[in-house]
Design a protein around this motif. Structure first.
Motif, PDB file in Angstrom:
ATOM      1  N   LEU A  85      30.581  44.991  33.117  1.00  0.00           N
ATOM      2  CA  LEU A  85      31.927  45.480  33.450  1.00  0.00           C
ATOM      3  C   LEU A  85      32.754  44.391  34.121  1.00  0.00           C
ATOM      4  O   LEU A  85      33.954  44.273  33.876  1.00  0.00           O
ATOM      5  N   GLY A  86      32.110  43.576  34.949  1.00  0.00           N
ATOM      6  CA  GLY A  86      32.815  42.469  35.598  1.00  0.00           C
ATOM      7  C   GLY A  86      33.303  41.435  34.603  1.00  0.00           C
ATOM      8  O   GLY A  86      34.439  40.964  34.686  1.00  0.00           O
ATOM      9  N   ILE A  87      32.452  41.090  33.644  1.00  0.00           N
ATOM     10  CA  ILE A  87      32.843  40.126  32.608  1.00  0.00           C
ATOM     11  C   ILE A  87      34.005  40.670  31.789  1.00  0.00           C
ATOM     12  O   ILE A  87      34.992  39.974  31.550  1.00  0.00           O
ATOM     13  N   PHE A  88      33.872  41.929  31.353  1.00  0.00           N
ATOM     14  CA  PHE A  88      34.919  42.526  30.533  1.00  0.00           C
ATOM     15  C   PHE A  88      36.233  42.641  31.310  1.00  0.00           C
ATOM     16  O   PHE A  88      37.298  42.303  30.791  1.00  0.00           O
ATOM     17  N   THR A  89      36.160  43.071  32.552  1.00  0.00           N
ATOM     18  CA  THR A  89      37.366  43.207  33.369  1.00  0.00           C
ATOM     19  C   THR A  89      38.008  41.844  33.619  1.00  0.00           C
ATOM     20  O   THR A  89      39.229  41.698  33.518  1.00  0.00           O
ATOM     21  N   GLY A  90      37.183  40.853  33.918  1.00  0.00           N
ATOM     22  CA  GLY A  90      37.702  39.494  34.102  1.00  0.00           C
ATOM     23  C   GLY A  90      38.384  38.976  32.850  1.00  0.00           C
ATOM     24  O   GLY A  90      39.447  38.353  32.919  1.00  0.00           O
ATOM     25  N   TYR A  91      37.785  39.260  31.688  1.00  0.00           N
ATOM     26  CA  TYR A  91      38.383  38.824  30.425  1.00  0.00           C
ATOM     27  C   TYR A  91      39.726  39.513  30.193  1.00  0.00           C
ATOM     28  O   TYR A  91      40.692  38.868  29.792  1.00  0.00           O
ATOM     29  N   ILE A  92      39.791  40.806  30.470  1.00  0.00           N
ATOM     30  CA  ILE A  92      41.060  41.538  30.305  1.00  0.00           C
ATOM     31  C   ILE A  92      42.133  40.924  31.190  1.00  0.00           C
ATOM     32  O   ILE A  92      43.253  40.668  30.741  1.00  0.00           O
TER      33      ILE A  92
END
Length: 150
Positions: A85-92
């Motif tokens: 979730l952290g990776i995805f949120t950071g990417y967004i």
């Protein structure tokens, strides 16, 4: 008869909700794999590896869901949830800062969310994961202390 502690109940509820989230998002991606891959190809920096990511993300989500739903591996699932979730949120956030348009790659109910709401939803799930990790660790330490004092 032993009662579950509030810690255990929160950890179990968090694992269940995260498991549902990951199973839902993975199956949505797999049911519409071609569309998911096309949307990934339109995102910045992803076109060369979009095919691999289109398979890797749902597979990873299903593995994490499995970890969360098996009590013995639940803590590993919580850590994996927090990281994914952290990776995805950071990417967004990165894409929102650097690109004029952000193609949505989610399906179903989640596609109705705007990107800012999606970030907020992810942040809530990340907070739940972090709290569950802390509670799990505290619960484990208490068990160890109880064994040494008896």
């Amino acid at each position: 008869m032993s009662r579950k502690s509030p810690y255990t109940s929160f950890i179990t509820l968090t694992a269940f909700l995260l498991g549902i989230l990951f199973i839902y998002t993975a199956s949505s991606k797999l049911m519409h794999l071609e569309i998911f891959q096309l949307r990934l190809e339109r995102m910045p920096q992803l076109p060369p590896i979009a095919h691999w990511i289109a398979w890797l993300i749902p597979f990873t989500e299903l593995v994490i869901a499995g970890l969360l739903l098996i009590p013995k591996y639940r803590l590993a699932g919580m850590y994996a949830s927090l990281i994914l979730l952290g990776i995805f949120t950071g990417y967004i956030i990165l894409v929102l800062q650097t690109s004029d348009s952000v193609p949505c790659s989610c399906g179903g109910v989640l596609s109705a969310l705007g990107w800012r709401h999606h970030i907020l939803l992810n942040a809530c799930f990340m907070a739940m994961s972090l709290i569950a990790i802390i509670l799990n660790t505290k619960q484990y330490r208490n068990k160890i202390l109880d064994k040494h004092t008896t």
